[in-house]
Design an enzyme around this catalytic site. Structure first.
Site, PDB file in Angstrom:
ATOM      1  N   CYS A 190       0.806  -1.142   0.203  1.00 30.24           N
ATOM      2  CA  CYS A 190       0.011   0.052  -0.098  1.00 30.24           C
ATOM      3  C   CYS A 190       0.892   1.234   0.100  1.00 30.24           C
ATOM      4  O   CYS A 190       1.589   1.448  -1.096  1.00 30.24           O
ATOM      5  CB  CYS A 190      -1.011   0.079   1.131  1.00 30.24           C
ATOM      6  SG  CYS A 190      -2.105   1.119   0.796  1.00 30.24           S
TER       7      CYS A 190
ATOM      8  N   HIS B 271      -4.047  -4.710  -0.300  1.00 24.89           N
ATOM      9  CA  HIS B 271      -3.655  -5.109   0.871  1.00 24.89           C
ATOM     10  C   HIS B 271      -3.802  -6.609   1.312  1.00 24.89           C
ATOM     11  O   HIS B 271      -4.905  -7.370   1.459  1.00 24.89           O
ATOM     12  CB  HIS B 271      -4.688  -4.386   2.202  1.00 24.89           C
ATOM     13  CG  HIS B 271      -4.294  -3.236   2.541  1.00 24.89           C
ATOM     14  ND1 HIS B 271      -3.353  -2.734   3.317  1.00 24.89           N
ATOM     15  CD2 HIS B 271      -4.903  -2.243   1.930  1.00 24.89           C
ATOM     16  CE1 HIS B 271      -3.369  -1.478   3.152  1.00 24.89           C
ATOM     17  NE2 HIS B 271      -4.291  -0.964   2.494  1.00 24.89           N
TER      18      HIS B 271
ATOM     19  N   GLU C  75      -3.044  -8.660   3.606  1.00 23.98           N
ATOM     20  CA  GLU C  75      -3.094  -9.026   4.825  1.00 23.98           C
ATOM     21  C   GLU C  75      -4.594  -8.947   5.161  1.00 23.98           C
ATOM     22  O   GLU C  75      -5.260  -9.536   6.234  1.00 23.98           O
ATOM     23  CB  GLU C  75      -2.408  -8.294   5.718  1.00 23.98           C
ATOM     24  CG  GLU C  75      -2.771  -6.899   6.057  1.00 23.98           C
ATOM     25  CD  GLU C  75      -2.637  -5.805   4.951  1.00 23.98           C
ATOM     26  OE1 GLU C  75      -1.938  -6.469   3.983  1.00 23.98           O
ATOM     27  OE2 GLU C  75      -2.601  -4.860   5.059  1.00 23.98           O
TER      28      GLU C  75
END
Lengths: 219, 257
Positions: free
Chosen positions: A83, A193, A195
């Site tokens: 990001c 992202h 995650e």
């Protein structure tokens, strides 16, 4: 024990990134740190980041993270930007009136604009927030086991325009074609992202944790 | 256009349990928040929203621990709202693993808090929650007012104007709840959803009133919402997230399947 260092410069979604890495790492320890020595000794390094680029770059410089990034990338170890940590690796960003970045990739960070529309002329919201398809424009160890056009979670108002098309490994269309994953030697970086991207994201992080930073003739 | 519309199950949490009130009053127990969140993650929910509806100081610690636990096992975006009043509250929730925080009453009493929070943490993690009620009479052009304290206190603020103002202050997303519809199962207030979604540049999450899958689809197609939030239809097993996604996709809505 082998370690994955998640660079802490006070601006990251560090909990999310480190928890997701812990979830997929087998025999590696995940350490959230700003200590150059710990990062130097890590086998894998992750540069996360959320928020405004000006504040991120100011903290990166104040804490000497710019030198740490440069040194660790030069060492040849696998390095992942996420990001704003991805955008920070470009040459510069249009955000906050123009900010110089780390210049590890030949590329610029552009604003989506106030009047973004899709192919049908429908108004698009900014930030680009939600699950969008990522086209794998090149093969890379990071994509192993992930379907082409798999959806990843995005939140951003600025996008990367890469300077060298042969470094682009992933693209997403949102009003315009955004370069959302870049790779060069031992460095990979993604706009979305992983995650927060459920199965596809965890697979990507697992691929990174298992990657030795070499490309075996690919790219 | 490939960006998927999102389905967001909402966990209203009171004293460590998921509950669901009808018009914020009659409370039913729907389980342990961590277990419920994991279930929705496995079902393919696009995000999860955790609303701390007691938000007293003692319960705040419980919430922080629960957010930590959820964030360690659920790898999709997590929004936490309820009782967020200071930048320190935001910092704690983000450190615990929340990706976004919902600011509601505090924004009404101190709009500059939204500006300060957006500057400090970035607009991407600032969701302004708007609770509104229709105040126009039947036959009049729609007008909606902001209410606080679980829908009990009117503020005199126009909901559409307020939403625009909040995005100017840095809100990255609007969570819009119709207090008239919440818990009724009569569907979203599509008129106010559309009015606000069309007026602001940021994504809008429609909330309040979902009773069936058509309501979810209507929120997107007629309300122009970017995401739809629902609680009881999922909590009590009437529908699963995959059923909802398949239903919406069959109506031509872009979904992450």
């Amino acid at each position: 024990m082998k370690t994955i260092a998640v660079i802490d410069y006070g601006m990251g979604n560090l909990h999310s990134v480190s928890k997701a890495l812990e979830h997929v790492a087998n025999d590696q320890q995940v350490i959230v740190t700003s200590d150059p020595e710990v990062i130097r000794n890590a086998e894998h390094v992750v540069l996360p980041g959320v928020g405004a680029i000006r504040d991120c770059m100011a903290e990166i410089r104040r804490l000497g993270v710019d030198k740490v990034v440069q040194e660790n990338i030069a060492s040849g170890k696998p390095f992942l930007g996420i990001c704003v940590g991805y955008q920070a690796l470009m040459q510069d960003s249009e955000e906050n009136g123009g900010v110089d970045c780390l210049g590890q990739f030949d590329g610029h960070v552009r604003f989506f604009g106030e009047s973004l529309v899709d192919e049908a002329g429908e108004k698009l919201k900014v930030p680009h927030m939600g699950w969008n398809k990522v086209k794998q424009t090149r093969s890379h160890p990071l994509w192993q086991g992930i379907e082409d056009d798999a959806r990843f979670y995005f939140v951003h108002s600025y996008y990367v325009e890469a300077g060298q098309s042969d470094q682009v490994i992933g693209e997403t269309v949102y009003g315009k074609t955004c370069h959302v994953a870049l790779a060069h030697d031992n460095v990979v970086a993604v706009q979305f992202h992983p995650e927060k991207s459920h199965h596809a994201g965890l697979q990507l992080l697992k691929n990174f944790a298992e990657w030795d930073g070499k490309l075996d003739g690919k790219l | 256009m490939a960006l998927a519309k999102r389905i967001i199950p909402c966990l209203d949490v009171d004293k460590g349990r998921v509950v669901k009130g009808v018009n914020f009053v009659d409370i039913r127990d729907a389980g342990n928040p961590v277990e419920v969140a994991k279930r929705y993650n496995e079902q393919g929910a696009d995000e999860i929203t955790f609303l701390d509806i007691t938000a007293s100081n003692e319960d705040r610690e419980t919430t922080v621990h629960m957010v930590e636990e959820i964030a360690s096992e659920v790898f999709i975006p997590l929004t936490v709202g309820g009782g967020i009043r200071t930048c320190e509250d935001i910092r704690r929730m983000l450190n615990a693993g929340a990706d976004k925080v919902g600011i509601n009453t505090a924004a009404v009493f101190n709009p500059d808090f939204v500006r300060e929070a957006a500057e400090r943490f970035g607009s991407q993690c600032i969701v302004v929650a708007i609770d509104c009620k229709r105040v126009s009479e039947e036959g009049e052009p729609g007008r909606w007012e902001i209410f606080t304290h679980g829908g009990r206190k009117p503020t005199g603020l126009d909901a559409v104007e307020w939403a625009v103002k909040m995005t100017e202050y840095g809100a990255g997303e609007i969570l819009l709840t119709s207090m008239d519809r919440d818990g009724t199962k009569n569907g979203f207030d599509l008129e106010v959803t559309r009015a606000i979604s069309d007026a602001v540049q940021v994504p809008v999450i429609a909330s309040g009133g979902v009773g069936n899958l058509q309501h979810l689809a209507d929120g997107v197609t007629q309300g122009h919402a970017d995401a739809v939030l629902a609680a009881s239809i999922f909590h009590f097993g009437e529908y699963t997230v995959p059923e909802a996604k398949a239903f919406m996709a069959a109506q031509g809505i872009e979904m992450r399947l």
